[in-house]
Design a protein around this motif. Structure first.
Motif: not given
Length: 570
Positions: A344, A365-367, A370, A372
């Motif tokens: 991240p 990451f995030g865009r 994602n 678990d």
């Protein structure tokens, strides 16, 4: 004991391919013999073992632990507390057979005879051979049986085990440090107040390793070591871009092809994980940065997996991924994504495009995807910053001597609390390997001539040598008299009464390693004296035969006392 009667005779040479010096001296001096199934402790070795056990029992008494004898162990139908920890030492090794312990017997005792909270806490311990020795695969020897001290702490709640864990480690560490071993406490799981821990001793010939900090107490087995991860400089998030990478399937090749450092790449690894005995395997995708190595032990720990294996290609393609070009982007349901906590904070990575001969540039990451779960799942390496003080970590080889596992519920065992409610009993499992301990002691106490035991450990405090043989009956007569006087005075003595040359007798005395050597010869009797030599220093002096018993008694008393017992956190 007369040396002429002692079994077995010493050996002139160690067995071929003996992996360590300490072990070679133990075998040559007749302390033990090796069998395919384990060690045979011979008379000298058994005396060393008894001295060590006496010290350990004293520490167990301070814990108010109760020694018991249990029936022979049976193989358990579920993993023991050792299984996960044992696998962590060697991630490439196949899953080992379940370790047999007396956990079932302790469970039965608790079910039958433990009824109320007033009976808790309890600590049981026992000493017995154990099939599949706990340090198999992490020591110079691969034995299938070992002598261990096992302990079980039974308490009313997991939180109560923290003080037991600390006190147990103090007790064992106290014993080992008093024996002169430079031991260290190391994490054997992901950091937490009740994570598995072990007591470790340096041992260069071992193929198990820890990473430790030279500036602070932090240490952990290599598979679970953590490090302070860098805070990267911020940079603008760029648009994702598909790029052609024909035939490029490895991190190294991709780094060269794109002219980027491996830290700018994302590495995706698929596994099949099983969390319980009967549960089906499920697909897991682990994502780490290209410059780091995945720790399978950490991954299994965060997943709670009892078994982990590389996923076959058909399982990978079933979720829409392409082997060699995989990433978490655009996958079908049915895969659990775990990313290392560096991902991240690492923007604009290059990752697989999940199509042949293609990668994606500027993946974030995030865009773009994602997870678990976000966790530390990478191996620390020598030179990485300590997680506490940021000093460079150092790698060292050694032997695990004692272990404390994380707590667990004692299945099927309950007690009534103060309100009369039924509650589960919790336990922690402790183990000490005598084989590892004896190896570490022998490695600590030897020189180029043989073993050098301190007085509290020595099988015999005095090694009495008579020179001259049948040609010197007056020497034999005086030696027999002195042999009796030493025993009457309560001094343990090994008497070399053999018909052998002085060189052979002196070599064997050095090899066996008793603290004091007393030598009678025709020359010493002329002056009514005896030669005394300290094994550890080589210093010799002549003392009067009339003073030998009080003088030896005084010297041994001065050297008998170990460093005082004290409370500390290793």
């Amino acid at each position: 004991m007369r040396l002429s009667h002692l079994f077995p005779p010493t050996l002139r040479e160690a067995p071929a391919n003996c992996p360590t010096e300490g072990l070679a001296w133990l075998i040559r001096a007749g302390y033990l013999r090796l069998f395919e199934a384990g060690w045979a402790y011979l008379p000298l070795g058994k005396r060393i073992l008894e001295h060590v056990l006496r010290l350990l029992e004293s520490e167990m008494d301070h814990l108010e632990a109760q020694r018991i004898y249990l029936p022979p162990p049976t193989t358990l139908s579920s993993p023991t507390p050792w299984d996960t920890l044992a696998q962590a030492w060697n991630e490439s090794a196949p899953a080992s057979p379940l370790v047999a312990t007396q956990l079932e017997a302790v469970r039965t005792l608790a079910q039958r005879d433990l009824q109320t909270y007033r009976q808790l806490p309890l600590i049981f311990y026992h000493v017995s051979p154990l099939a599949s020795a706990p340090w198999e695969g992490v020591s110079p020897l691969h034995l299938t049986q070992g002598l261990v001290l096992e302990s079980f702490a039974l308490v009313s709640a997991p939180t109560a085990l923290e003080s037991f864990q600390r006190r147990y480690l103090q007790a064992i560490g106290n014993t080992l440090q008093r024996l002169g071993l430079p031991v260290r406490l190391a994490h054997a799981g992901l950091p937490s107040a009740l994570s598995p821990q072990l007591i470790w001793a340096p041992y260069p010939q071992s193929h198990s390793s820890i990473l430790h900090c030279p500036q602070c107490p932090y240490a952990a087995i290599e598979a679970f070591a953590t490090f302070k991860k860098p805070e990267l400089s911020p940079e603008p998030v760029l648009p994702i871009e598909l790029i052609s990478t024909p035939g490029i399937q490895t991190i190294r090749d991709l780094s060269v092809f794109l002219g980027l450092p491996a830290s700018r790449l994302a590495k995706a690894v698929f596994y099949l994980a099983q969390t319980e005995n009967e549960s089906p395997e499920h697909l897991v995708l682990a994502v780490v940065r290209g410059d780091r190595t995945l720790s399978e032990a950490k991954l299994a720990s965060v997943l709670g997996a009892r078994h982990l294996r590389p996923a076959p290609s058909e399982a990978i393609t079933a979720v829409g991924a392409v082997p060699g070009y995989a990433s978490p982007i655009g996958l079908k349901p049915g895969v659990k994504v775990i990313v290392d906590d560096l991902i991240p904070r690492s923007p604009n990575l290059v990752a697989g495009a999940n199509q042949p001969d293609a990668h994606l540039r500027h993946v974030n990451f995030g865009r773009d995807f994602n997870a678990d779960l976000i966790s530390d799942i990478t191996l620390a390496e020598p030179g990485d910053p300590c997680p506490y003080c940021a000093a460079p970590l150092v790698k060292a080889s050694g032997l695990p001597l004692a272990w404390v596992t994380a707590p667990g519920a004692l299945e099927g065992a309950t007690f009534l609390d103060e309100n009369g409610q039924s509650r589960p009993i919790f336990f922690a499992y402790f183990r000490l390997s005598f084989e590892a301990l004896i190896l570490a002691l022998a490695e600590q106490y030897h020189d180029e001539h043989g073993l050098i035991w301190p007085v509290p450990l020595a099988p015999y405090a005095v090694h009495l040598v008579a020179l001259g043989g049948r040609k010197a009956p007056h020497v034999i007569e005086e030696s027999e008299r002195l042999y009796g006087l030493l025993q009457t005075a309560g001094i343990s003595v090994l008497y070399d009464d053999r018909e052998a040359s002085p060189g052979v007798k002196f070599n064997d005395a050095d090899l066996i390693g008793s603290p004091l050597r007393l030598t009678l010869s025709p020359r010493t009797l002329e002056t009514a004296t005896i030669e005394v030599k300290w094994r550890h220093s080589g210093d010799t002096q002549m003392i009067s035969l009339a003073e030998v018993i009080p003088q030896i008694t005084r010297w041994l008393k001065e050297h008998q006392t170990l460093p005082p017992r004290h409370e500390y956190i290793i």
